[in-house]
Design a protein around this motif. Structure first.
Motif, short mmCIF file in Angstrom:
data_model
loop_
_atom_site.label_atom_id
_atom_site.label_comp_id
_atom_site.label_asym_id
_atom_site.label_seq_id
_atom_site.Cartn_x
_atom_site.Cartn_y
_atom_site.Cartn_z
N PRO A 110 -11.79 -28.44 -41.00
CA PRO A 110 -12.85 -27.76 -40.26
C PRO A 110 -13.32 -28.53 -39.03
O PRO A 110 -13.97 -27.96 -38.15
CB PRO A 110 -13.99 -27.65 -41.29
N ARG A 111 -13.00 -29.82 -38.94
CA ARG A 111 -13.50 -30.62 -37.83
C ARG A 111 -12.52 -30.71 -36.67
O ARG A 111 -12.80 -31.36 -35.67
CB ARG A 111 -13.83 -32.03 -38.30
N MET A 112 -11.34 -30.11 -36.83
CA MET A 112 -10.35 -30.23 -35.76
C MET A 112 -10.22 -28.90 -35.03
O MET A 112 -10.36 -27.83 -35.62
CB MET A 112 -8.99 -30.64 -36.34
N LEU A 147 -1.30 -15.14 -31.34
CA LEU A 147 -2.71 -15.46 -31.12
C LEU A 147 -2.87 -15.74 -29.63
O LEU A 147 -1.96 -16.26 -28.99
CB LEU A 147 -3.13 -16.69 -31.92
N PRO A 148 -4.05 -15.39 -29.05
CA PRO A 148 -4.25 -15.68 -27.63
C PRO A 148 -4.21 -17.19 -27.37
O PRO A 148 -4.77 -17.97 -28.14
CB PRO A 148 -5.63 -15.09 -27.34
N ARG A 154 -10.58 -23.51 -29.86
CA ARG A 154 -11.62 -23.20 -30.83
C ARG A 154 -11.43 -23.97 -32.13
O ARG A 154 -10.37 -24.50 -32.40
CB ARG A 154 -11.59 -21.70 -31.13
N GLU A 158 -14.15 -20.30 -36.33
CA GLU A 158 -14.38 -19.20 -35.41
C GLU A 158 -13.36 -18.08 -35.58
O GLU A 158 -13.39 -17.10 -34.85
CB GLU A 158 -14.34 -19.72 -33.96
N PHE A 159 -12.45 -18.24 -36.53
CA PHE A 159 -11.39 -17.25 -36.72
C PHE A 159 -11.59 -16.49 -38.03
O PHE A 159 -12.23 -16.97 -38.96
CB PHE A 159 -10.02 -17.93 -36.75
#
Lengths: 336, 302
Positions: A110-112, A147-148, A154, A158-159
């Motif tokens: 989660p931190r990367m 994926l864009p 991000r 956020e996904f």
């Protein structure tokens, strides 16, 4: 069936977990999670490993990846044994075998940022160095999983679940592996997203030609992606066949029970289902003889004493059952 | 190959990436106050205490050790804001200078115990052989109440602020290393750590990139609570005469000296006690807020 030598060959793979108990922490028993599994995967092929929870299918995947060390057996990649490689020589193997996990939430740090997650395998294997080269490679990976590109900046949170699983796929694709082990890779996703991800993996396989070991409990999904299917029960493969054969003419009673549990999207079809009663027996103390005899509706005396071996029941179909004919064939609708 | 076997009248889902939510930016400080009032309140109180400690010499104080036998035990007044003690020393100046000792001990112990505990926790979380030995030693240390352990350690050395810091740190290390070990053990099983191993990441990199950053949140929270408990322990040690030497004013010392006159001159004990309570409250508020902000799951557990 195929003349090409197998990419991955597994024979007699076993993984027993010791159970420690008592004051001095002595080994009191073993969990026979995987107890003698043989199969092979050719280049560019998809083999599915299906079975109930706790049958050892994920343990097979983890042992192949050397995330855990197998207790016994041989694993050969291109004819070279990899099961006994010391930890220091595992890196070239890691580049060729990658993994996609079930949970798209806990499989990404989660931190990367996405860019850092995808850059990790690239820099580890020396496939890209320098900012711009890594950016280019990561952008290509984002393209591959649709994926864009700009979302590489991000964080995973956020996904959505499906998008995270695409990131997981991109990470597995990063070192350009020969085989990807998909450990319940779509099980945690919504049905519509599941279809997207399965389609994506099929497309990627056509495009890049890697082999897939697709570990799943969901036969309905497996049917859409696989070339061959291996059915596992309590640490052993009970039936292995190519897709058409397995879905049309399965032999083993356990496979038939699993198939009859697959929902058919037509309420007018009346089906007779094989309902298995009871739980899977404990892998600490597996039943004697055929491991399935405690729940098998067709079990007879021989099943309780003698363990059946895998034998060819039709071309490209092997099954471990004492019955000569497929039992209860009449109770499944044709082509279910 | 794509999905071909579908019943009539159904179509497969299109191969589109889902829509990404837009990133929202708000006024940061206002959001912080609204979401985490305890962090702001606790942080503000700690900041005030820090300023008091730093600016003690210019906050209208006199020499906190200057004796004035003729002006003993004066009540609080415009001249002696907090009164004077039985040796005629200005309690206001002593309390303000005492802030320095308390904060120094609190922060030093928090930082040292966090660093040492983190190292021990990482080692025992990663090396199974070391784990068995280290954790038995930690169990043994935890079976002694931290204050008693600190008193015992102080009994072995001369009283000084440095020795107080070392003693309290040693007493706090087991709790931190247990916490870090537990977090490391659970993080090791996370799929993203396994994915990193499968991606060929080496062990030191796994620790620094995947494990360590994820232990920092619970460790920070724990450090604030250690800071608060270290300040109380320091006051206790000084109160019973096993801590900061009497020549250096600390809240524990002042209270110990005022104890004999507690019933006739309560203000000597009252003011350092208020300062100690408020500081500990501030640090705990800060810790509570950080815990809620950094790790909502931890908030339910503790």
């Amino acid at each position: 069936m195929n003349a090409i030598p197998p990419l991955l060959e597994v024979s007699g793979l076993k993984k027993h977990f010791p159970l420690r108990g008592g004051f001095f922490g002595g080994v009191s028993a073993h969990v026979y999670a995987v107890d003698g599994v043989d199969f092979s995967i050719s280049k560019g092929e998809t083999l599915s490993l299906v079975g109930e929870s706790g049958c050892g299918k994920s343990t097979v995947g983890r042992a192949l990846l050397r995330l855990i060390d197998p207790t016994a057996g041989e694993v050969k990649l291109d004819g070279n044994r990899i099961d006994n490689l010391p930890a220091s020589q595992l890196r070239p193997l890691r580049r060729r075998m990658q993994v996609i996990f079930q949970d798209p939430f806990s499989s990404l740090n989660p931190r990367m940022r996405v860019r850092e997650i995808l850059a990790e395998p690239l820099t580890n294997f020396g496939l890209a160095s320098g900012r711009s080269e890594i950016d280019d490679r990561v952008a290509l990976l984002m393209d591959k999983v649709r994926l864009p590109r700009d979302s590489m900046r991000r964080h995973p949170h956020e996904f959505s679940g499906g998008q995270r699983q695409r990131i997981g796929i991109a990470r597995a694709l990063a070192p350009d592996p020969d085989i990807i082990i998909c450990d319940e890779a779509v099980s945690a996703l919504d049905v519509s997203v599941k279809a997207q991800i399965v389609n994506l993996m099929s497309d990627l396989q056509d495009e890049l030609g890697m082999a897939l070991l697709f570990i799943s409990h969901d036969l309905a999904i497996v049917e859409h992606i696989t070339h061959r299917v291996a059915v596992m029960y309590l640490g052993k493969i009970v039936e292995l066949a190519d897709r058409q054969t397995l879905f049309a003419r399965s032999h083993h009673p356990y496979t038939r029970a699993l198939l009859s549990a697959v929902p058919v999207p037509d309420p007018t079809i009346k089906r007779q289902r094989i309902i298995l009663t009871g739980d899977v027996p404990s892998p600490i103390n597996p039943p004697s003889g055929c491991r399935f005899h405690t729940r098998c509706p067709f079990a007879f005396d021989r099943c309780r004493t003698e363990e059946p071996v895998l034998r060819e029941v039709s071309p490209s179909q092997i099954s471990a059952c004492h019955l000569t004919h497929a039992p209860g064939a009449e109770i499944l609708p044709a082509g279910a | 190959m794509s999905i071909t076997i579908l019943p009539a009248g159904m179509t497969a889902a299109p191969d589109l990436a889902d829509v990404l939510p837009p990133v929202k930016q708000r006024g940061k400080i206002r959001t912080l106050i609204r979401r985490h009032p305890t962090i702001v309140l606790g942080g503000a109180m700690v900041t005030v205490m820090l300023l008091i400690a730093l600016l003690a010499p210019i906050l209208f104080t006199v020499d906190p050790t200057a004796l004035a036998p003729s002006k003993r035990t004066r009540e609080p007044s415009a001249l002696y804001w907090f009164g004077t003690d039985m040796l005629g020393r200005d309690v206001y100046s002593r309390v303000l200078y005492g802030t320095r000792v308390s904060l120094l001990v609190g922060f030093s112990v928090a930082v040292l115990a966090a660093l040492v505990g983190m190292t021990i926790g990482l080692i025992s979380g990663f090396l199974r052989a070391a784990d068995a030995v280290i954790m038995r030693i930690m169990d043994g240390m935890m079976s002694i109440p931290p204050i008693l352990l600190a008193i015992a350690l102080m009994a072995l050395t001369r009283g000084s602020v440095r020795n107080v810091i070392i003693s309290i740190t040693i007493a706090e290390i087991p709790r931190v290393s247990r916490l870090v070990r537990g977090v490391v053990l659970s993080l090791r099983e996370q799929p993203y750590v396994e994915a990193a191993i499968a991606s060929g990441t080496r062990v030191p990199m796994i620790i620094f990139r995947h494990i360590l950053p994820n232990t920092l949140a619970p460790l920070t929270v724990q450090a604030t609570f250690i800071c608060a408990s270290a300040m109380i322990t320091e006051a206790i040690l000084s109160f019973i005469g096993a801590g900061t030497p009497p020549t250096i004013p600390s809240w524990g010392n002042i209270m110990a000296e005022g104890r004999a006159l507690w019933q006739v001159k309560p203000y000597i004990v009252f003011f350092p006690a208020i300062f100690l309570s408020m500081t500990v409250l501030a640090v705990n508020l800060l810790g509570d807020g950080l815990r809620d902000a950094l790790d909502p799951r931890l908030a339910k557990r503790i």
